[in-house]
Design a protein around this motif. Structure first.
Motif, mmCIF file in Angstrom:
data_model
loop_
_atom_site.group_PDB
_atom_site.id
_atom_site.type_symbol
_atom_site.label_atom_id
_atom_site.label_comp_id
_atom_site.label_asym_id
_atom_site.label_seq_id
_atom_site.Cartn_x
_atom_site.Cartn_y
_atom_site.Cartn_z
ATOM 1 N N GLU A 48 11.967 57.394 -11.482
ATOM 2 C CA GLU A 48 11.704 55.989 -11.815
ATOM 3 C C GLU A 48 10.669 55.425 -10.842
ATOM 4 O O GLU A 48 10.866 55.467 -9.626
ATOM 5 C CB GLU A 48 12.997 55.184 -11.723
ATOM 6 C CG GLU A 48 12.860 53.714 -12.063
ATOM 7 C CD GLU A 48 12.608 53.475 -13.552
ATOM 8 O OE1 GLU A 48 12.094 52.389 -13.870
ATOM 9 O OE2 GLU A 48 12.911 54.368 -14.365
ATOM 10 N N PRO A 49 9.565 54.882 -11.351
ATOM 11 C CA PRO A 49 8.538 54.356 -10.436
ATOM 12 C C PRO A 49 8.956 53.045 -9.789
ATOM 13 O O PRO A 49 9.666 52.236 -10.393
ATOM 14 C CB PRO A 49 7.324 54.155 -11.344
ATOM 15 C CG PRO A 49 7.898 53.966 -12.717
ATOM 16 C CD PRO A 49 9.141 54.815 -12.769
ATOM 17 N N ASP A 50 8.505 52.858 -8.553
ATOM 18 C CA ASP A 50 8.719 51.589 -7.863
ATOM 19 C C ASP A 50 7.629 50.597 -8.255
ATOM 20 O O ASP A 50 6.600 50.966 -8.822
ATOM 21 C CB ASP A 50 8.711 51.808 -6.352
ATOM 22 C CG ASP A 50 9.978 52.497 -5.869
ATOM 23 O OD1 ASP A 50 11.061 51.961 -6.123
ATOM 24 O OD2 ASP A 50 9.864 53.581 -5.255
ATOM 25 N N VAL A 51 7.876 49.340 -7.929
ATOM 26 C CA VAL A 51 6.942 48.265 -8.288
ATOM 27 C C VAL A 51 5.939 48.069 -7.147
ATOM 28 O O VAL A 51 6.332 47.945 -5.985
ATOM 29 C CB VAL A 51 7.703 46.947 -8.544
ATOM 30 C CG1 VAL A 51 6.731 45.819 -8.873
ATOM 31 C CG2 VAL A 51 8.715 47.149 -9.664
ATOM 32 N N PRO A 52 4.647 48.062 -7.440
ATOM 33 C CA PRO A 52 3.645 47.810 -6.397
ATOM 34 C C PRO A 52 3.869 46.455 -5.736
ATOM 35 O O PRO A 52 4.401 45.523 -6.347
ATOM 36 C CB PRO A 52 2.316 47.838 -7.157
ATOM 37 C CG PRO A 52 2.596 48.670 -8.366
ATOM 38 C CD PRO A 52 4.023 48.382 -8.749
ATOM 39 N N MET A 53 3.450 46.357 -4.492
ATOM 40 C CA MET A 53 3.669 45.147 -3.697
ATOM 41 C C MET A 53 2.496 44.177 -3.853
ATOM 42 O O MET A 53 1.342 44.606 -3.971
ATOM 43 C CB MET A 53 3.819 45.551 -2.218
ATOM 44 C CG MET A 53 4.437 44.513 -1.332
ATOM 45 S SD MET A 53 4.783 45.226 0.312
ATOM 46 C CE MET A 53 6.048 46.432 -0.107
ATOM 47 N N GLU A 54 2.788 42.915 -3.841
ATOM 48 C CA GLU A 54 1.741 41.905 -3.929
ATOM 49 C C GLU A 54 0.901 41.885 -2.657
ATOM 50 O O GLU A 54 1.430 41.976 -1.551
ATOM 51 C CB GLU A 54 2.371 40.529 -4.154
ATOM 52 C CG GLU A 54 1.357 39.410 -4.341
ATOM 53 C CD GLU A 54 2.023 38.069 -4.590
ATOM 54 O OE1 GLU A 54 1.311 37.038 -4.545
ATOM 55 O OE2 GLU A 54 3.250 38.044 -4.814
ATOM 56 N N ASN A 55 -0.412 41.769 -2.820
ATOM 57 C CA ASN A 55 -1.307 41.705 -1.672
ATOM 58 C C ASN A 55 -1.019 40.433 -0.872
ATOM 59 O O ASN A 55 -0.946 39.334 -1.427
ATOM 60 C CB ASN A 55 -2.763 41.710 -2.141
ATOM 61 C CG ASN A 55 -3.734 41.880 -0.988
ATOM 62 O OD1 ASN A 55 -3.734 41.113 -0.040
ATOM 63 N ND2 ASN A 55 -4.565 42.897 -1.070
ATOM 64 N N GLN A 56 -0.847 40.586 0.445
ATOM 65 C CA GLN A 56 -0.485 39.448 1.284
ATOM 66 C C GLN A 56 -1.551 39.109 2.336
ATOM 67 O O GLN A 56 -1.283 38.400 3.305
ATOM 68 C CB GLN A 56 0.858 39.744 1.975
ATOM 69 C CG GLN A 56 2.010 39.909 0.999
ATOM 70 C CD GLN A 56 3.298 40.348 1.671
ATOM 71 O OE1 GLN A 56 3.597 39.924 2.787
ATOM 72 N NE2 GLN A 56 4.070 41.192 0.998
ATOM 73 N N CYS A 57 -2.770 39.600 2.138
ATOM 74 C CA CYS A 57 -3.838 39.278 3.091
ATOM 75 C C CYS A 57 -4.273 37.817 2.987
ATOM 76 O O CYS A 57 -4.736 37.228 3.980
ATOM 77 C CB CYS A 57 -5.049 40.181 2.864
ATOM 78 S SG CYS A 57 -4.817 41.889 3.411
ATOM 79 N N GLY A 58 -4.177 37.253 1.804
ATOM 80 C CA GLY A 58 -4.571 35.859 1.626
ATOM 81 C C GLY A 58 -6.037 35.637 1.934
ATOM 82 O O GLY A 58 -6.897 36.453 1.603
ATOM 83 N N GLU A 59 -6.329 34.530 2.611
ATOM 84 C CA GLU A 59 -7.708 34.176 2.951
ATOM 85 C C GLU A 59 -8.170 34.766 4.281
ATOM 86 O O GLU A 59 -9.304 34.557 4.701
ATOM 87 C CB GLU A 59 -7.846 32.642 3.007
ATOM 88 C CG GLU A 59 -7.535 31.935 1.693
ATOM 89 C CD GLU A 59 -8.475 32.382 0.574
ATOM 90 O OE1 GLU A 59 -9.692 32.469 0.840
ATOM 91 O OE2 GLU A 59 -7.981 32.658 -0.535
ATOM 92 N N CYS A 60 -7.300 35.483 4.961
ATOM 93 C CA CYS A 60 -7.618 36.026 6.286
ATOM 94 C C CYS A 60 -8.776 37.018 6.217
ATOM 95 O O CYS A 60 -8.805 37.892 5.353
ATOM 96 C CB CYS A 60 -6.384 36.709 6.871
ATOM 97 S SG CYS A 60 -6.658 37.427 8.504
ATOM 98 N N THR A 61 -9.710 36.897 7.155
ATOM 99 C CA THR A 61 -10.836 37.835 7.236
ATOM 100 C C THR A 61 -11.032 38.347 8.675
ATOM 101 O O THR A 61 -12.126 38.775 9.037
ATOM 102 C CB THR A 61 -12.145 37.164 6.761
ATOM 103 O OG1 THR A 61 -12.423 36.029 7.598
ATOM 104 C CG2 THR A 61 -12.063 36.733 5.318
#
Length: 379
Positions: free
Chosen positions: A179-192
């Motif tokens: 059973e595949p897991d769910v990919p995680m939401e990107n949490q970088c936001g506006e950070c550069t």
């Protein structure tokens, strides 16, 4: 066979043998990655160390017959060292990046993947597996992202909530329909911060790296480092951690639990001048168990020369002069000429003026002349 129970048991066993995180995904093609890799090739941004066949990197079915799923594992490595030795004038030190602390991670992760393979084969005579770490065809980060290990960050690392980006990755293709897991939401936001801090501007934009400008790549090459990057190398003798150390998601992620990766302080922050005198055998005996040794002693010695120039370490001039006069490797003589010009001693200048008359390698002659001119201007 109860696949759901087997998957549950495999997860428990993985944690038992020291895998810090495990995830699952399908063996479907990595179509978005395929397009991105082709763009990287067209732009000349790849390092040349990776698998050149884009199809193999993105089509798991080409690597294992009847591939159904991919198991992704992550093992955390430390970001902090206790009692780190400090360099001083006359005893300058270089630095191996954190990914080269302790035992070579390829060895450690391959052992863990072998145990996971054995676990599966003991429970099914029909299971097929193929594992890889870093040097395999698949892109470790793409697999880990799709398997929910972490998100693909702007610094081109996988960031996990638990361990930050200080994780080694490996994967196993199987013919079992986990059973595949769910990919995680990107949490970088506006950070550069990682883009802003990259010493050479290798991070073109979030998630896009020009490896040809990346210090981690440059420290592993076997040619003279282009002049525009030499000062940026600083005292790094293998790899670069800047885009990780500035990342807010790595704050207080020390990851000190894995014994295999506990750093030997005198090896990961070694004295620079002794490195210049190591034979091949001595280098292997000293650094051979570390992942940073994989390209051999030549790049490490070249980087140590750059680091001595970075510190303008006059005490190193006799060693640099000896190498310039006697070393059979053009890359080392080339780098010594530049370093002597940067340090700027009278002994060095006289040596350069003498050696240029007998040097036979055109690129070294050119570097010597440039160093002499630089020293004349700064007098």
């Amino acid at each position: 066979m109860n696949i759901a129970q087997l998957q549950k048991d495999l997860v428990a066993y993985a944690l038992e043998i020291g895998v810090d995180k495990i995830g699952f995904t399908t063996a479907a093609p990595f179509l978005e990655l395929k397009n991105r890799l082709k763009r990287q090739q067209d732009l000349g941004y790849q390092s040349g160390f990776e698998e050149s066949d884009v199809e193999k990197r993105t089509e798991p079915a080409l690597l294992l017959d009847r591939a159904e799923s991919i198991i992704s594992i992550a093992v955390a490595y430390p970001s902090k060292m206790t009692d780190a030795p400090k360099g001083k004038k006359g005893e300058r030190r270089g630095m191996f990046c954190r990914a080269s602390w302790g035992t070579d991670y390829h060895t450690v992760l391959r052992e863990k993947l072998a145990l996971l393979e054995e676990f599966l084969h003991e429970r099914s005579s029909e299971v097929k597996t193929r594992s890889m770490v870093d040097t395999g065809e698949l892109a470790d980060r793409a697999v880990a992202e799709r398997a929910g290990i972490g998100w693909s960050a702007k610094n081109c690392s996988i960031i996990t909530p638990e361990f930050g980006s200080y994780v080694y990755l490996g994967e196993m293709i199987t013919n079992l329909p986990f059973e595949p897991d769910v990919p995680m939401e990107n949490q970088c936001g506006e950070c550069t911060l990682c883009l802003d801090a990259c010493p050479t501007g290798a991070l073109i934009q979030g998630g896009q790296l020009n490896a040809q400008r990346c210090i981690a790549f440059l420290t592993q090459t076997k040619q003279p480092i282009p002049e525009e990057f030499r000062k940026e190398v600083g005292n790094r003798i293998y790899g670069c951690d800047t885009c990780q150390t500035v990342c807010p998601k790595n704050k207080r992620k020390y990851n000190l639990d894995q014994e295999s990766f506990v750093p030997e302080a005198e090896l990961v922050k070694p004295l620079l001048q002794p490195i210049l005198k190591l034979s091949n055998l001595q280098f292997k005996e000293t650094f051979g168990h570390m992942s940073g040794s994989w390209r051999g002693k030549n790049p490490i010695q070249r980087n140590a020369i750059l680091a001595l120039a970075h510190f303008k370490e006059e005490a190193a001039i006799p060693d640099l002069v000896e190498l310039l006069e006697t070393d059979p490797r053009p890359m080392i003589r080339h780098t010594c000429a530049w370093a002597i010009g940067e340090i700027g001693s009278e002994t060095g200048r006289l040596t350069l003026e003498r050696v240029v008359e007998t040097e036979t390698e055109d690129t070294v002659v050119e570097e010597i002349k440039k160093a002499v001119m630089k020293m004349a201007v700064t007098e």
